[in-house]
Design a protein around this motif. Structure first.
Motif, PDB file in Angstrom:
ATOM      1  N   LEU A 202      18.678  41.011 -14.053  1.00  0.00           N
ATOM      2  CA  LEU A 202      18.001  41.822 -15.056  1.00  0.00           C
ATOM      3  C   LEU A 202      17.600  43.183 -14.490  1.00  0.00           C
ATOM      4  O   LEU A 202      17.796  44.220 -15.139  1.00  0.00           O
ATOM      5  CB  LEU A 202      16.766  41.084 -15.580  1.00  0.00           C
ATOM      6  N   LEU A 203      17.054  43.192 -13.281  1.00  0.00           N
ATOM      7  CA  LEU A 203      16.654  44.455 -12.678  1.00  0.00           C
ATOM      8  C   LEU A 203      17.859  45.348 -12.429  1.00  0.00           C
ATOM      9  O   LEU A 203      17.826  46.557 -12.710  1.00  0.00           O
ATOM     10  CB  LEU A 203      15.915  44.194 -11.368  1.00  0.00           C
ATOM     11  N   PRO A 254      18.009  48.813 -26.864  1.00  0.00           N
ATOM     12  CA  PRO A 254      18.511  47.510 -26.364  1.00  0.00           C
ATOM     13  C   PRO A 254      17.860  47.079 -25.063  1.00  0.00           C
ATOM     14  O   PRO A 254      17.451  45.920 -24.916  1.00  0.00           O
ATOM     15  CB  PRO A 254      20.017  47.787 -26.174  1.00  0.00           C
ATOM     16  N   ILE A 255      17.751  47.993 -24.102  1.00  0.00           N
ATOM     17  CA  ILE A 255      17.202  47.618 -22.805  1.00  0.00           C
ATOM     18  C   ILE A 255      15.693  47.413 -22.889  1.00  0.00           C
ATOM     19  O   ILE A 255      15.119  46.630 -22.133  1.00  0.00           O
ATOM     20  CB  ILE A 255      17.560  48.689 -21.750  1.00  0.00           C
ATOM     21  N   TRP A 260      11.376  43.540 -22.565  1.00  0.00           N
ATOM     22  CA  TRP A 260      10.175  42.931 -23.146  1.00  0.00           C
ATOM     23  C   TRP A 260      10.250  41.402 -23.088  1.00  0.00           C
ATOM     24  O   TRP A 260       9.283  40.737 -22.720  1.00  0.00           O
ATOM     25  CB  TRP A 260      10.019  43.390 -24.589  1.00  0.00           C
ATOM     26  N   PHE A 261      11.413  40.836 -23.430  1.00  0.00           N
ATOM     27  CA  PHE A 261      11.539  39.383 -23.460  1.00  0.00           C
ATOM     28  C   PHE A 261      11.746  38.780 -22.074  1.00  0.00           C
ATOM     29  O   PHE A 261      11.611  37.560 -21.913  1.00  0.00           O
ATOM     30  CB  PHE A 261      12.700  38.970 -24.378  1.00  0.00           C
ATOM     31  N   SER A 262      12.078  39.608 -21.101  1.00  0.00           N
ATOM     32  CA  SER A 262      12.322  39.081 -19.757  1.00  0.00           C
ATOM     33  C   SER A 262      11.332  39.631 -18.742  1.00  0.00           C
ATOM     34  O   SER A 262      11.613  39.646 -17.552  1.00  0.00           O
ATOM     35  CB  SER A 262      13.755  39.411 -19.323  1.00  0.00           C
ATOM     36  N   GLN A 263      10.159  40.089 -19.213  1.00  0.00           N
ATOM     37  CA  GLN A 263       9.211  40.727 -18.311  1.00  0.00           C
ATOM     38  C   GLN A 263       8.676  39.763 -17.253  1.00  0.00           C
ATOM     39  O   GLN A 263       8.401  40.169 -16.115  1.00  0.00           O
ATOM     40  CB  GLN A 263       8.058  41.340 -19.102  1.00  0.00           C
ATOM     41  N   LYS A 264       8.535  38.493 -17.589  1.00  0.00           N
ATOM     42  CA  LYS A 264       8.040  37.528 -16.605  1.00  0.00           C
ATOM     43  C   LYS A 264       9.016  37.401 -15.439  1.00  0.00           C
ATOM     44  O   LYS A 264       8.615  37.367 -14.273  1.00  0.00           O
ATOM     45  CB  LYS A 264       7.830  36.155 -17.261  1.00  0.00           C
ATOM     46  N   GLN A 265      10.317  37.321 -15.768  1.00  0.00           N
ATOM     47  CA  GLN A 265      11.308  37.212 -14.712  1.00  0.00           C
ATOM     48  C   GLN A 265      11.362  38.485 -13.873  1.00  0.00           C
ATOM     49  O   GLN A 265      11.548  38.442 -12.649  1.00  0.00           O
ATOM     50  CB  GLN A 265      12.694  36.935 -15.307  1.00  0.00           C
TER      51      GLN A 265
END
Length: 276
Positions: A202-203, A254-255, A260-265
């Motif tokens: 993701l990063l 999009p990003i 937002w949905f993958s902020q925990k990861q």
């Protein structure tokens, strides 16, 4: 008394955190609002925050002038391709450094990280000439290759940090059961490191999506991603702030949703190994 002090501290800390969060997010909010204004309202002083004539004309103009979906598809292919290739290279590299280190392992890691300290403009001319010679200018393959190389040190470092946290005993048990190096990577190490792989992916995807220097200098139209799409609204006639804001909003949407949905990861990936 201690409970009241603790509650007061929590309230103050929360308020300060929300304040800093709002300050960081405010430029994005202002850009989104400006995209719904006319050009005159976007330049108006004092500026209007919510009470203005809302219009979607800028988005229609942006879509008529530039093929947004063409640029968006280029961004998906370039960012996704560079991330996938970087992971395929980084997983075995990080495995070897984490579980079969040599006396030069730390030096190699520091050397890879030091390459990120060099300004990209320092190697622009030779890379441009190489790309021109091999016909890679304005091509998706060329951009995938350069973005993969640019982000590879970060990917290896992150995966190295994750792999160091995996107990060696598990891998040794797999070897005693007859697992080859390939099977150890695919069936033992990779499933255990899925959280680390996800946050690293993701990063790297976000970094590749937001890359502007190489995409602006090595692409024009055919392989131009959304960063080039945004830059096209800066012209000699001046900056069209409302249309530029609309183009920027479309580019980051999009990003931004993915982040937002993958902020925990993402947070786990950026802070993993910092506290022992």
């Amino acid at each position: 008394m201690a409970r009241m002090a603790t509650t007061r501290r929590v309230v103050i800390s929360t308020a300060v955190a929300w304040l800093f969060g709002f300050l960081i997010f405010f430029p994005i909010l202002w850009m989104v609002l400006a995209s719904f204004k006319t050009e005159l309202e976007a330049f108006a002083i004092p500026p209007s925050f919510l009470f203005f004539h809302w219009t979607t004309e800028n988005y229609a103009t942006v879509q008529e002038r530039s093929d947004y979906f063409h640029h968006a598809m280029n961004s998906v292919i370039i960012a996704g391709g560079s991330t996938l290739i970087a992971l395929l290279i980084a997983i075995p590299a990080a495995w070897s450094m984490a579980f079969s280190p040599t006396k030069r392992t730390k030096d190699i890691l520091l050397w890879m990280l030091s390459t990120k300290m060099m300004p990209p403009v320092g190697v622009l001319v030779p890379i441009y000439l190489i790309y021109k010679t091999f016909g890679l200018l304005d091509s998706r393959i060329g951009l995938v290759f350069i973005l993969c190389l640019g982000n590879l040190p970060i990917v290896i470092w992150m995966l190295f940090t994750y792999f160091k946290e995996i107990p060696r005993d598990i891998l040794e048990a797999a070897r005693m059961d007859g697992a080859t190096i390939g099977r150890e990577l695919v069936y033992v190490l990779t499933p255990m490191a899925i959280p680390g792989l996800a946050s690293t992916m993701l990063l790297n995807l976000i970094l590749a999506w937001n890359e502007a220097f190489w995409t602006l200098n090595l692409s024009t139209s055919n392989a131009a991603p959304l960063t080039t799409f945004i830059a096209s609204y800066s012209s000699p006639e001046g900056l069209f702030w409302a249309k530029l804001s609309a183009a920027s909003t479309l580019a980051i949407a999009p990003i931004l949703v993915l982040g937002w949905f993958s902020q925990k990861q993402l947070v786990r990936g950026l802070t993993f190994g910092a506290v022992k």
